[in-house]
Design a protein around this motif. Sequence first.
Motif, PDB file in Angstrom:
ATOM      1  N   HIS A 134       1.903  11.223   5.100  1.00 58.95           N
ATOM      2  CA  HIS A 134       1.346   9.873   4.942  1.00 58.95           C
ATOM      3  C   HIS A 134       2.288   8.803   5.509  1.00 58.95           C
ATOM      4  O   HIS A 134       2.235   7.646   5.097  1.00 58.95           O
ATOM      5  CB  HIS A 134       1.015   9.551   3.477  1.00 58.95           C
ATOM      6  CG  HIS A 134      -0.117  10.359   2.944  1.00 58.95           C
ATOM      7  ND1 HIS A 134      -1.425  10.022   3.141  1.00 58.95           N
ATOM      8  CD2 HIS A 134      -0.135  11.513   2.233  1.00 58.95           C
ATOM      9  CE1 HIS A 134      -2.206  10.909   2.574  1.00 58.95           C
ATOM     10  NE2 HIS A 134      -1.445  11.845   2.021  1.00 58.95           N
ATOM     11  N   GLN A 153       0.800  -1.226   0.000  1.00 55.05           N
ATOM     12  CA  GLN A 153       0.000   0.000   0.000  1.00 55.05           C
ATOM     13  C   GLN A 153       0.836   1.281   0.000  1.00 55.05           C
ATOM     14  O   GLN A 153       0.296   2.366   0.162  1.00 55.05           O
ATOM     15  CB  GLN A 153      -0.917   0.015   1.220  1.00 55.05           C
ATOM     16  CG  GLN A 153      -1.883  -1.138   1.260  1.00 55.05           C
ATOM     17  CD  GLN A 153      -2.674  -1.153   2.546  1.00 55.05           C
ATOM     18  OE1 GLN A 153      -3.014  -0.121   3.090  1.00 55.05           O
ATOM     19  NE2 GLN A 153      -2.966  -2.345   3.047  1.00 55.05           N
ATOM     20  N   GLY A 154       2.165   1.151  -0.123  1.00 53.93           N
ATOM     21  CA  GLY A 154       2.986   2.346  -0.098  1.00 53.93           C
ATOM     22  C   GLY A 154       4.428   2.082  -0.462  1.00 53.93           C
ATOM     23  O   GLY A 154       4.767   1.046  -1.006  1.00 53.93           O
ATOM     24  N   ASP A 155       5.276   3.059  -0.123  1.00 56.87           N
ATOM     25  CA  ASP A 155       6.698   2.949  -0.436  1.00 56.87           C
ATOM     26  C   ASP A 155       7.512   3.544   0.719  1.00 56.87           C
ATOM     27  O   ASP A 155       6.965   3.825   1.772  1.00 56.87           O
ATOM     28  CB  ASP A 155       7.019   3.650  -1.759  1.00 56.87           C
ATOM     29  CG  ASP A 155       6.709   5.145  -1.730  1.00 56.87           C
ATOM     30  OD1 ASP A 155       6.209   5.652  -0.703  1.00 56.87           O
ATOM     31  OD2 ASP A 155       6.968   5.811  -2.729  1.00 56.87           O
ATOM     32  N   ARG A 203       5.460   4.963   3.847  1.00 56.82           N
ATOM     33  CA  ARG A 203       4.666   6.094   3.350  1.00 56.82           C
ATOM     34  C   ARG A 203       3.513   5.495   2.561  1.00 56.82           C
ATOM     35  O   ARG A 203       3.711   4.897   1.496  1.00 56.82           O
ATOM     36  CB  ARG A 203       5.495   7.018   2.466  1.00 56.82           C
ATOM     37  CG  ARG A 203       4.689   8.269   2.062  1.00 56.82           C
ATOM     38  CD  ARG A 203       5.474   9.160   1.172  1.00 56.82           C
ATOM     39  NE  ARG A 203       5.692   8.444  -0.093  1.00 56.82           N
ATOM     40  CZ  ARG A 203       6.335   8.962  -1.128  1.00 56.82           C
ATOM     41  NH1 ARG A 203       6.846  10.158  -1.054  1.00 56.82           N
ATOM     42  NH2 ARG A 203       6.488   8.270  -2.240  1.00 56.82           N
ATOM     43  N   LEU A 204       2.301   5.636   3.092  1.00 64.70           N
ATOM     44  CA  LEU A 204       1.113   5.056   2.465  1.00 64.70           C
ATOM     45  C   LEU A 204       0.631   5.920   1.317  1.00 64.70           C
ATOM     46  O   LEU A 204       0.798   7.141   1.324  1.00 64.70           O
ATOM     47  CB  LEU A 204      -0.010   4.909   3.489  1.00 64.70           C
ATOM     48  CG  LEU A 204       0.259   3.934   4.638  1.00 64.70           C
ATOM     49  CD1 LEU A 204      -0.883   3.975   5.646  1.00 64.70           C
ATOM     50  CD2 LEU A 204       0.470   2.525   4.125  1.00 64.70           C
ATOM     51  N   SER A 205       0.008   5.291   0.338  1.00 59.44           N
ATOM     52  CA  SER A 205      -0.549   6.023  -0.794  1.00 59.44           C
ATOM     53  C   SER A 205      -1.961   6.527  -0.494  1.00 59.44           C
ATOM     54  O   SER A 205      -2.535   7.257  -1.295  1.00 59.44           O
ATOM     55  CB  SER A 205      -0.556   5.132  -2.038  1.00 59.44           C
ATOM     56  OG  SER A 205      -1.234   3.929  -1.765  1.00 59.44           O
ATOM     57  N   HIS A 206      -2.510   6.159   0.644  1.00 61.28           N
ATOM     58  CA  HIS A 206      -3.842   6.606   1.058  1.00 61.28           C
ATOM     59  C   HIS A 206      -3.833   6.805   2.576  1.00 61.28           C
ATOM     60  O   HIS A 206      -2.941   6.331   3.271  1.00 61.28           O
ATOM     61  CB  HIS A 206      -4.894   5.563   0.674  1.00 61.28           C
ATOM     62  CG  HIS A 206      -4.726   4.287   1.455  1.00 61.28           C
ATOM     63  ND1 HIS A 206      -3.726   3.381   1.180  1.00 61.28           N
ATOM     64  CD2 HIS A 206      -5.387   3.796   2.526  1.00 61.28           C
ATOM     65  CE1 HIS A 206      -3.799   2.370   2.045  1.00 61.28           C
ATOM     66  NE2 HIS A 206      -4.804   2.604   2.862  1.00 61.28           N
ATOM     67  N   GLU A 207      -4.847   7.470   3.083  1.00 61.93           N
ATOM     68  CA  GLU A 207      -4.937   7.686   4.524  1.00 61.93           C
ATOM     69  C   GLU A 207      -5.653   6.506   5.175  1.00 61.93           C
ATOM     70  O   GLU A 207      -6.760   6.150   4.765  1.00 61.93           O
ATOM     71  CB  GLU A 207      -5.688   8.986   4.821  1.00 61.93           C
ATOM     72  CG  GLU A 207      -5.696   9.332   6.282  1.00 61.93           C
ATOM     73  CD  GLU A 207      -6.222  10.734   6.549  1.00 61.93           C
ATOM     74  OE1 GLU A 207      -6.622  10.977   7.695  1.00 61.93           O
ATOM     75  OE2 GLU A 207      -6.227  11.565   5.631  1.00 61.93           O
TER      76      GLU A 207
END
Length: 178
Positions: A168, A51-53, A73-77
Amino acid sequence: MKPFLITVAISIGVTLNLISLFLVAYFGEFPLPVSSTQFHTDWHFKSLVTQGDQIIGGGYSFAEARDVWIRIRLSHEPDLDSDPTGEACSPETLEKIRAWFLEQAASPQKIFGVVTLSEGSQVDKTVLNDIANLRCKSPERSAPIIQRLGEFPQGCSSPWILYHQPSHFYYERSSCSN
């Protein structure tokens, strides 16, 4: 006859040493370091890492338990309010968890407390010092994480979670005996 006795002595010695090593590792709760590259196969973090990088983390695995932390670091909250694990943190708990992640993620990593392995992360220092934008979830009142990182986990409690909305960045420490 002498070569035969030497071979038997070596065989017995090696076998006893291996058995001793396995017993010490199993019953001595010997920790093995975990790196962030292993999170893609970790049962707890496997879905999170997709869900992130910018994934960093670490911790320890034992014969029958693990104590692991991650920053991603998520791509969404994330919807922390609907998450049934833990509860919103008190200001004291937020400070405790924030200080712990500052030590793990933002401070220079050292081996044996002397040799520096990596520089500290200025990004993590900035994020973790932005208290106004940190959201926190913890089981601290009902089931606090009591052991230090590197010690065998005591039971299985909900994770510590910090989330910084502007960046994020999502931090989690999961301490769970298997």
